[in-house]
Design an enzyme around this catalytic site. Structure first.
Site, PDB file in Angstrom:
ATOM      1  N   SER A   4       0.827  -1.219   0.000  1.00 46.55           N
ATOM      2  CA  SER A   4       0.000   0.000   0.000  1.00 46.55           C
ATOM      3  C   SER A   4       0.859   1.265   0.000  1.00 46.55           C
ATOM      4  O   SER A   4       2.092   1.195   0.026  1.00 46.55           O
ATOM      5  CB  SER A   4      -0.937  -0.015   1.202  1.00 46.55           C
ATOM      6  OG  SER A   4      -1.951  -0.956   0.977  1.00 46.55           O
ATOM      7  N   HIS A   5       0.176   2.390   0.060  1.00 44.47           N
ATOM      8  CA  HIS A   5       0.809   3.701  -0.082  1.00 44.47           C
ATOM      9  C   HIS A   5       1.922   3.974   0.944  1.00 44.47           C
ATOM     10  O   HIS A   5       1.907   3.465   2.068  1.00 44.47           O
ATOM     11  CB  HIS A   5      -0.269   4.786   0.078  1.00 44.47           C
ATOM     12  CG  HIS A   5      -0.924   4.724   1.428  1.00 44.47           C
ATOM     13  ND1 HIS A   5      -0.449   5.394   2.510  1.00 44.47           N
ATOM     14  CD2 HIS A   5      -1.990   4.005   1.861  1.00 44.47           C
ATOM     15  CE1 HIS A   5      -1.207   5.130   3.562  1.00 44.47           C
ATOM     16  NE2 HIS A   5      -2.146   4.282   3.195  1.00 44.47           N
ATOM     17  N   ASP A   6       2.858   4.794   0.537  1.00 48.35           N
ATOM     18  CA  ASP A   6       3.889   5.365   1.428  1.00 48.35           C
ATOM     19  C   ASP A   6       4.786   4.318   2.100  1.00 48.35           C
ATOM     20  O   ASP A   6       5.233   4.522   3.232  1.00 48.35           O
ATOM     21  CB  ASP A   6       3.231   6.255   2.513  1.00 48.35           C
ATOM     22  CG  ASP A   6       2.421   7.381   1.897  1.00 48.35           C
ATOM     23  OD1 ASP A   6       3.011   8.170   1.142  1.00 48.35           O
ATOM     24  OD2 ASP A   6       1.194   7.439   2.119  1.00 48.35           O
TER      25      ASP A   6
END
Ligand code: UDP
Length: 215
Positions: free
Chosen positions: A137-139
């Site tokens: 997922s993000h980041d």
């Protein structure tokens, strides 16, 4: 002619070849695919020649690229150093149906298997393997030589250091922008584990919630 060689004619190398050859972005009329293997005694795998590394170096081609498709991350590192010494560039194997929402152009030798998802603002180092149905997922920040087995789920704001291994079906809880969750260098997350907090370097965790495995 351009040459793509998959280093490792084992189970994983064969699997990577199987989705590489479906890749619509490669012009196969101009590209030859080989395997390289240091210990293999057969001549072919899936009808593609298996060469020793020395034989590969002698091949005459305008462009030669290698992807190291060996699950053991320490071996991957050793071979990557050799490739660098010999000035042989790597290539990425990104399945056509992976969903990639980040810039992975600098992730040398990346393998992203079918149905993998790499979300936004994710950094990935060199020679990482991302298994079937894995999501990141993000980041997230992923180091070098990190391996995600089939169906691993890494939530947002997680940092995973070099040589860590995330087992099949494991889930890693999200961190946050001030305090990412950290999986330390060389840590191993057992299959199906549910990781809710940081994992120190070199440690194996298993279970739900994941706990340190005492051998
Ligand atoms: N191998 C190699 N050089 C090395 C170490 C391994 O060419 O320094 C090859 C090994 O001969 C084998 C493959 O890498 O053919 C690894 O295959 P295996 O099925 O053991 O594991 P996989 O990484 O495919 O899961």
């Amino acid at each position: 002619m351009k040459i793509y060689a998959i280093y490792g004619a084992g189970g994983f190398g064969g699997q990577v070849y199987s989705f590489l050859k479906l890749n619509k972005s490669i012009d196969f009329s101009q590209t030859l695919i080989y395997f390289i293997d240091d210990n293999f005694h057969a001549e072919y795998l899936f009808n593609r020649p298996i060469l020793s590394y020395k034989e590969f170096l002698k091949l005459d081609a305008s462009e030669k690229y290698v992807n190291v498709a060996i699950a053991n991350s320490k071996i991957r590192e050793k071979i990557n150093h050799q490739l660098m010494e010999d000035a042989i560039p790597t290539f990425q194997v990104i399945s056509d149906n992976s969903v990639i929402l980040s810039d992975i152009t600098k992730s040398s030798g990346l393998i992203a298997s079918p149905f993998s998802i790499i979300s936004s603002n994710v950094e990935i180092g060199d020679s990482c393997h991302i298994g079937f149905h894995t999501s990141i997922s993000h980041d997230c920040k992923i180091g070098n030589y990190v391996t995600f087995a089939t169906g691993a789920r890494c939530n947002g704001n997680v940092f995973i250091e070099d040589h860590a291994y995330v087992g099949s079906g494991a889930v890693v809880k999200n961190g946050n922008s001030e305090r990412p969750l950290i999986i330390g260098k060389g840590a191993i997350i057992g299959m199906g584990a549910v990781v809710t907090k940081d994992v120190p370097a070199g440690i194996t965790v298993v279970g739900n919630p994941a706990k340190i495995l005492i051998k």
